[in-house]
Write a protein that holds these residues in place. Sequence first.
Motif, PDB file in Angstrom:
ATOM      1  N   ALA A 168     -20.946 -35.626   9.375  1.00 36.69           N
ATOM      2  CA  ALA A 168     -19.973 -34.853   8.601  1.00 36.69           C
ATOM      3  C   ALA A 168     -18.599 -35.506   8.643  1.00 36.69           C
ATOM      4  O   ALA A 168     -17.769 -35.271   7.779  1.00 36.69           O
ATOM      5  CB  ALA A 168     -19.885 -33.430   9.149  1.00 36.69           C
TER       6      ALA A 168
ATOM      7  N   SER B 241     -25.661 -31.551   8.931  1.00 35.21           N
ATOM      8  CA  SER B 241     -24.473 -32.323   9.309  1.00 35.21           C
ATOM      9  C   SER B 241     -24.331 -32.358  10.826  1.00 35.21           C
ATOM     10  O   SER B 241     -24.531 -31.341  11.492  1.00 35.21           O
ATOM     11  CB  SER B 241     -23.227 -31.699   8.698  1.00 35.21           C
ATOM     12  N   ILE B 242     -23.999 -33.510  11.340  1.00 37.29           N
ATOM     13  CA  ILE B 242     -23.691 -33.642  12.765  1.00 37.29           C
ATOM     14  C   ILE B 242     -22.365 -34.385  12.882  1.00 37.29           C
ATOM     15  O   ILE B 242     -21.864 -34.915  11.890  1.00 37.29           O
ATOM     16  CB  ILE B 242     -24.815 -34.379  13.547  1.00 37.29           C
ATOM     17  N   LEU B 243     -21.823 -34.413  14.072  1.00 36.89           N
ATOM     18  CA  LEU B 243     -20.555 -35.106  14.294  1.00 36.89           C
ATOM     19  C   LEU B 243     -20.786 -36.345  15.158  1.00 36.89           C
ATOM     20  O   LEU B 243     -21.722 -36.385  15.973  1.00 36.89           O
ATOM     21  CB  LEU B 243     -19.550 -34.166  14.979  1.00 36.89           C
TER      22      LEU B 243
ATOM     23  N   ASP C 166     -21.293 -35.887  18.879  1.00 31.95           N
ATOM     24  CA  ASP C 166     -22.360 -34.997  19.361  1.00 31.95           C
ATOM     25  C   ASP C 166     -23.321 -35.770  20.266  1.00 31.95           C
ATOM     26  O   ASP C 166     -23.575 -36.963  20.049  1.00 31.95           O
ATOM     27  CB  ASP C 166     -23.156 -34.428  18.179  1.00 31.95           C
ATOM     28  N   THR C 167     -23.865 -35.048  21.249  1.00 33.04           N
ATOM     29  CA  THR C 167     -24.858 -35.689  22.123  1.00 33.04           C
ATOM     30  C   THR C 167     -26.150 -34.878  22.234  1.00 33.04           C
ATOM     31  O   THR C 167     -27.188 -35.422  22.560  1.00 33.04           O
ATOM     32  CB  THR C 167     -24.299 -35.892  23.545  1.00 33.04           C
TER      33      THR C 167
ATOM     34  N   PRO D 105     -30.327 -29.347  16.166  1.00 33.41           N
ATOM     35  CA  PRO D 105     -30.505 -29.942  14.838  1.00 33.41           C
ATOM     36  C   PRO D 105     -31.943 -30.416  14.576  1.00 33.41           C
ATOM     37  O   PRO D 105     -32.431 -30.300  13.451  1.00 33.41           O
ATOM     38  CB  PRO D 105     -29.541 -31.144  14.878  1.00 33.41           C
TER      39      PRO D 105
END
Lengths: 295, 385
Positions: B179, B207-209, B212-213, B218
């Motif tokens: 995203a 959408s992921i950032l 993120d880990t 998701p």
Amino acid sequence: MQLFFEQLVNGWALGSLYALFGIGFGLVFATLGILNAAHGAYASWAAIIGYYAVTSLGLPLPLALLAGVLGGGAIAIIVDQVAFQPLRAVGAGMLGALITSIAFWIILDSLAGFATKQQSLAFPPSSYPYNMVDFGVIRVPAMQIITIITLILVTTGMWILIARTRVGAAMRAVGWNATAAGLGGVNARMVILLTAFLAGATSGLAGVLGGIATNNVSYTLGEALLLKGFAAVVVGGYDDVRGTAIAGICLGIIEVFVAQYISTSFRDGFTYILLLTFLVARPRGLFGSISVQRA
Amino acid sequence: MNHVTIRSLAAAGLLAGAIAAPTLAAAQSLDKGVYEVGFITEKTGPLAAAGISYWHGAELALEEINSASLLGDGIALELVEKESGSDAARAVQALTQFAADRDIKVATCCILSPVAGALKPVAKSMGIPLIIYGATRPGLPELPYVSSVVALPGPAEVKMTQTLADTLKPKKVTYFVNADNDAFQARFKAAQKVMEDNGIETGEVISILANDTDFTGPATQAMATNPDLIMVWTTQTPAVGIVSALRQRGYEGDISSSDVISPVAVFEKAGQAIEGVPFPILFSPSLSKDPRAQAFIDAYNKKYGQQPDTYSAQGYTVMYYLAQALGTLSGNPSREEIAEALAAVKEIKDNIYGGLPMIDGQATVENSLIVNWSGDGTLVPWEAK
């Protein structure tokens, strides 16, 4: 409903990591009065130690976990004695300790970067339970179950230690007034060392489990836990591990549900809103006592 | 340090004529000395694995250029590095410092498109030529000051997507996308358009950032859409995390990704999880048969004890692109003259891709491969199961 329950477990497991991390964070704040920004680095280092215990020494997961936990605890003691003890000796306030902890955060993170060659590593799948456990309606990764059970055990054990034992009473006494506790026969120095160790060890446990669960063993691991762990402590209350555990779990579930049902873009925003709401409306958190001194 | 000194043009010309390598056809007569190249590295931070590869590639090319005296006897290139950690503010600071140092003739930078986008106006306003070695957002090059040796992944990814649509014949595709990365947003949209033009339904866009880990949530979300194919258009760490989480949760359907999973370090980290996941690539040490590419692979292996990857190939290309441009200049060229010379390059002659045209300052590669990691850690041509 299957999706709902699977995401519920995902959030619970994620929140358990936040809570595990937050328990140590809150312990140091409530007992030693230190808002320790270097706390995330303990998690990173524990994961790194656990990783190399598996890949270089070939140790099984339980021993790697133990190595990580002991490593996290040992680093926490070293940082406490090198960074915070001299400040304690001269009666420096919380601001001085915070600034010093930021310096150690940077140092430990930089060293962690060297230890991992600036890369994100991952535990080999053969080194931990990789399978899914079938509960009929839903299937859950075995590591999530281990993480959830670990939090329950640690929270219970820590609560009993603090609330039901002489050691816990000594910790609470030192947290209230170290000088008065010393006059009452408490070995404040030992209590401080024990508190630092327990904080580093629980953070280390979160680090190793988080490193496995997220396939990410790097210096960034602790950073990712730091804010969420802090939020869990604020929402749950600084001086009660039960509050931190419940708040951490709630944060994880909210995070996953917001991403699933609303939008990823709002995910962290909800955490911040919750954090701000508690800071303004109920600063002692869900379970915290009114008398706890605040920053 | 022996920087550029004024020498007789005639003597330099004679020397250059006698020594110049065949690949640098233009008679050059640069002044003797050391020409410094500012290299904004990303050897720390989230993209360190790739950043180290870019650096190694550039370092190797520089050694080759200097030892073969490609620019002429007594003329050498030197890399001056400043680390950015993939942080735009640090990268801008590094470029500003390079611009202030008149010994730095040209700078090269950036894996992330937002970082390259932040540097672009600085390079233009300060008049320092900037060669992009990693960022892939269309429109970044702007001649004469900003050019890129990185072929846009778009055509190769569109080609792969069409191949997946033709061979796998999925009915529904679910997408993962960053995203917070507009380049990957564009790459995802191009792939989605290909799929939808082929009548393939979009299951969901997740959408992921970049930071993120945890991807269990998701992954569950994606699997719940019952897709026939999951396409992962994200940066490296999330891509590995997503594919690993999907496989761990028991997803056995098809997954595709991009060249972010091409480095050996990624396979060493993710192992079986990314085995069989197709992605497009412009250079592969195990598949490139071109003699020039083989020479690069052998030299890289010898120097670093490992296979080069697509990133080291791009770092390598930067230096030959620069050497080609410098080879057309004489005396002690200004930054503006170097920028004009870089802009005038229509094809990088000494390349490992079997042809590397430069169109408006943007490298273009027509020959792409669709590959996947095999169980033994080598890249093999992808074939539908």
